[in-house]
Design a protein around this motif. Structure first.
Motif, PDB file in Angstrom:
ATOM      1  N   ASN A 217     -73.378 -31.348 -76.491  1.00  0.00           N
ATOM      2  CA  ASN A 217     -72.384 -31.357 -77.563  1.00  0.00           C
ATOM      3  C   ASN A 217     -72.246 -32.741 -78.185  1.00  0.00           C
ATOM      4  O   ASN A 217     -72.214 -32.894 -79.401  1.00  0.00           O
ATOM      5  CB  ASN A 217     -71.016 -30.915 -77.024  1.00  0.00           C
ATOM      6  N   LEU A 218     -72.145 -33.767 -77.347  1.00  0.00           N
ATOM      7  CA  LEU A 218     -71.926 -35.100 -77.904  1.00  0.00           C
ATOM      8  C   LEU A 218     -73.207 -35.651 -78.529  1.00  0.00           C
ATOM      9  O   LEU A 218     -73.144 -36.460 -79.447  1.00  0.00           O
ATOM     10  CB  LEU A 218     -71.352 -36.045 -76.853  1.00  0.00           C
ATOM     11  N   TRP A 219     -74.336 -35.177 -78.070  1.00  0.00           N
ATOM     12  CA  TRP A 219     -75.582 -35.561 -78.749  1.00  0.00           C
ATOM     13  C   TRP A 219     -75.588 -34.992 -80.158  1.00  0.00           C
ATOM     14  O   TRP A 219     -75.951 -35.672 -81.114  1.00  0.00           O
ATOM     15  CB  TRP A 219     -76.797 -35.038 -77.968  1.00  0.00           C
ATOM     16  N   LEU A 220     -75.160 -33.727 -80.269  1.00  0.00           N
ATOM     17  CA  LEU A 220     -75.107 -33.114 -81.600  1.00  0.00           C
ATOM     18  C   LEU A 220     -74.187 -33.910 -82.511  1.00  0.00           C
ATOM     19  O   LEU A 220     -74.521 -34.213 -83.649  1.00  0.00           O
ATOM     20  CB  LEU A 220     -74.617 -31.669 -81.489  1.00  0.00           C
ATOM     21  N   LEU A 221     -73.005 -34.260 -81.992  1.00  0.00           N
ATOM     22  CA  LEU A 221     -72.062 -35.038 -82.803  1.00  0.00           C
ATOM     23  C   LEU A 221     -72.635 -36.413 -83.107  1.00  0.00           C
ATOM     24  O   LEU A 221     -72.477 -36.936 -84.207  1.00  0.00           O
ATOM     25  CB  LEU A 221     -70.731 -35.205 -82.065  1.00  0.00           C
TER      26      LEU A 221
ATOM     27  N   PRO B  94     -85.792 -38.980 -76.185  1.00  0.00           N
ATOM     28  CA  PRO B  94     -84.743 -39.916 -75.767  1.00  0.00           C
ATOM     29  C   PRO B  94     -83.605 -39.271 -74.968  1.00  0.00           C
ATOM     30  O   PRO B  94     -82.930 -39.949 -74.205  1.00  0.00           O
ATOM     31  CB  PRO B  94     -84.199 -40.457 -77.096  1.00  0.00           C
ATOM     32  N   ILE B  95     -83.408 -37.983 -75.128  1.00  0.00           N
ATOM     33  CA  ILE B  95     -82.284 -37.358 -74.414  1.00  0.00           C
ATOM     34  C   ILE B  95     -82.485 -37.460 -72.906  1.00  0.00           C
ATOM     35  O   ILE B  95     -81.529 -37.584 -72.144  1.00  0.00           O
ATOM     36  CB  ILE B  95     -82.076 -35.889 -74.856  1.00  0.00           C
TER      37      ILE B  95
ATOM     38  N   ILE C 165     -68.373 -37.547 -68.333  1.00  0.00           N
ATOM     39  CA  ILE C 165     -68.465 -38.602 -69.346  1.00  0.00           C
ATOM     40  C   ILE C 165     -69.927 -38.785 -69.721  1.00  0.00           C
ATOM     41  O   ILE C 165     -70.779 -38.883 -68.849  1.00  0.00           O
ATOM     42  CB  ILE C 165     -67.905 -39.936 -68.807  1.00  0.00           C
ATOM     43  N   VAL C 166     -70.212 -38.786 -71.015  1.00  0.00           N
ATOM     44  CA  VAL C 166     -71.597 -38.926 -71.468  1.00  0.00           C
ATOM     45  C   VAL C 166     -71.675 -39.951 -72.591  1.00  0.00           C
ATOM     46  O   VAL C 166     -70.663 -40.500 -73.015  1.00  0.00           O
ATOM     47  CB  VAL C 166     -72.149 -37.570 -71.964  1.00  0.00           C
ATOM     48  N   PHE C 167     -72.889 -40.170 -73.074  1.00  0.00           N
ATOM     49  CA  PHE C 167     -73.096 -41.099 -74.186  1.00  0.00           C
ATOM     50  C   PHE C 167     -72.311 -40.611 -75.405  1.00  0.00           C
ATOM     51  O   PHE C 167     -72.492 -39.483 -75.841  1.00  0.00           O
ATOM     52  CB  PHE C 167     -74.586 -41.147 -74.513  1.00  0.00           C
TER      53      PHE C 167
END
Lengths: 262, 280
Positions: free
Chosen positions: B175-179, B117-118, B91-93
């Motif tokens: 992946n979710l950072w990209l999205l 920030p990552i 689970i991530v941001f």
């Protein structure tokens, strides 16, 4: 129109006008509904690629059940849950005064103030899925079957409302309840399958603790010629018990409430 | 006699980074522990998903002489119990968080900090996971007693499991950072995010062990990052993977993390230029 209904209708109109301002949300909601449906259908076809019957339920029968789960989910997400979330917030913030000072029954008011009209898409998708399931079943539905089905859906909705109201009323005692929507969302997914497949302890919990069995599996039984008269009586009795308990619990909660706003 | 005061020079960049991560993680652990009741409820809601899949597939396995596609009831139990552990870790941001981050202008403050920030997200979530995993352990024991999984633990699998879940975590973070960064251009990232989740459900082993999928789906899954965030780490612990396939799996995780990090780097530069602060 009786007064409570008139009040509810008034709020429905206000809610609808409010949401109709954001028409782009309709596309998003439609897209989400179709995506969720697609996943559910893929899961069904995966299951029936490996078996012909799941605990006695065939694929068209489970399609009916899925339709009911989507439909009931629409009722919960469009009407019940938004009101409960607002209620929970207002108990925490002390803004519930606004509802309590109005010359109407407070429980009625807190239950009808919100409406997420785009989530009613699920009522339509659910009905279509039920329709497709019934067509594949090739089963003539007598008038009695339809009446039983309608009654059980109504009772199921009432039970889900009472259940969620009881949970939310807990906010009078426990302030931090923000996890409830997530928790409920997870548990509600159990309704996608006939509760007969779950182990005993879970099946009883999903019937009498969280009335998902009554709200989804039982109406599906009416559509798939499984329904017994006793079940209808039990569902009616249990709905009455829940109505009484939730009303009593709501009143007790109100006594704990002390406003914070001016 | 002179006493030389200990001279503390600038720590090396690597040392500084490690310090930063440890401190962030420690803070996250303490914060997460403060909200233990809420965390527990959240975990319980999450456990519903694997328990449902587990019950459905065990029911089918039982009615078909004990197994489906070579997986026994106990095998399914092991798969979904480890599934939950892997899910806890990966689970991530989410892009929903990004919407708030950008709409409310929280990002402005984060841009002023010295690190990308990552790093804050990776360290913060990694710390929270220590608590989540600890809290999940009693639930795992309960599930084990109820569903009686059959494990085939090997020492090698046990060792590789840790890097494998870290890899799953990093791939999903990228992946979710990209999205999430899509939210720089549109305030409605949710549709894209939900499409991603759908692909993930079907292609990662999140919905069912990939062996149950048609062969062509398994073929596609091999070429995409999803599989390495669920199926691979789960199989490391429950399956009987050869040393070679473990090594290939870890290699694929490094590959997809690198691809994701590269894309994040590129998109981030463009995004920040596009960003206009809102808020105070």
């Amino acid at each position: 129109m009786p007064r409570p209904l008139a009040v509810a209708w008034l709020y429905v109109r206000i809610g609808a006008m409010n949401e109709l301002q954001y028409r782009a949300n309709f596309i998003v909601a439609l897209f989400q509904a179709l995506l969720a449906l697609a996943v559910a259908l893929v899961v069904l076809s995966l299951v029936y690629a490996h078996t012909t019957e799941l605990n006695g339920w065939t694929q068209p029968q489970l399609l009916c059940l899925l339709g009911i789960q989507i439909l009931m989910g629409g009722v919960i997400n469009a009407v019940i849950q938004p009101n409960m979330e607002r209620l929970m917030e207002e108990i925490g913030d002390g803004k519930l005064d606004h509802a309590l000072t109005k010359p109407e029954d407070a429980q009625l008011l807190v239950s009808v103030r919100e409406l997420r009209i785009w989530r009613t898409i699920d009522l339509i998708t659910g009905a279509i899925v039920i329709g497709v399931g019934l067509t594949q079943l090739h089963r003539g539905m007598a008038v009695g079957d339809w009446l039983a089905f309608a009654l059980l859906i109504l009772l199921g909705g009432v039970m889900m409302y009472c259940f969620l109201l009881i949970l939310t009323t807990g906010a009078f005692w426990v302030v931090r309840m923000g996890f409830l929507p997530d928790l409920f969302e997870g548990v509600y997914q159990t309704g996608r399958w006939p509760i007969g497949i779950y182990p005993d302890w879970l099946r009883y919990s999903l019937t009498f603790l969280v009335p998902i069995g009554f709200a989804i599996t039982v109406p599906a039984e009416a559509l798939t010629s499984r329904l017994q008269e006793n079940t209808v009586l039990l569902a009616t009795g249990f709905a009455i018990v829940l109505l009484t308990v939730s009303r009593w619990f709501w009143r007790r909660g109100l006594r704990r409430y002390s406003g914070a706003s001016a | 006699m002179t006493i030389a005061a200990p001279v503390r020079g600038q720590p090396s960049p690597l040392r500084a980074m490690i310090d930063f991560y440890l401190t962030m993680m420690r803070t996250a652990i303490q914060t997460q522990f403060q909200y233990r009741a809420a965390t527990y409820m959240y975990l319980l809601g999450m456990v519903a998903e694997p328990v449902i899949y587990l019950v459905v597939w065990t029911t089918i396995a039982r009615s078909h002489g004990g197994e489906v596609a070579g997986i026994t009831a106990g095998g399914f139990a092991a798969y979904y119990i480890v599934w939950t552990l892997v899910r806890n870790v990966n689970i991530v941001f989410t892009p929903y968080g990004w919407e708030a981050r950008i709409r409310e202008g929280q990002l402005s403050g984060q841009l002023l900090r010295p690190l990308h920030p990552i790093h804050y997200d990776i360290a913060d979530f990694a710390g929270g996971k220590v608590i989540w995993v600890l809290f999940y352990l009693p639930i795992a024991v309960g599930l084990t007693l109820v569903f009686k999984p059959t494990f085939d633990l090997t020492p090698l699998g046990l060792v590789v499991f840790f890097p494998a879940i870290v890899g799953a975590y990093l791939i999903r973070t990228m992946n979710l950072w990209l999205l999430g960064m899509v939210t720089f251009w549109t305030t409605r990232g949710s549709a894209i995010f939900e499409t991603y989740i759908m692909a993930e459900l079907l292609l990662s082993g999140r919905l069912v062990p990939l062996q149950l999928m048609p062969a062509w789906v398994q073929g596609i899954a091999n070429w995409l990052p999803f599989k390495w965030t669920f199926f691979f780490p789960i199989e490391v612990l429950v399956g009987h993977q050869s040393a070679t396939s473990l090594l290939i799996g870890l290699g694929m995780q490094v590959f997809w993390t690198a691809v994701g990090a590269g894309l994040v780097w590129l998109l981030w530069r463009a995004s920040v230029r596009h960003y206009t602060a809102v808020g105070n």
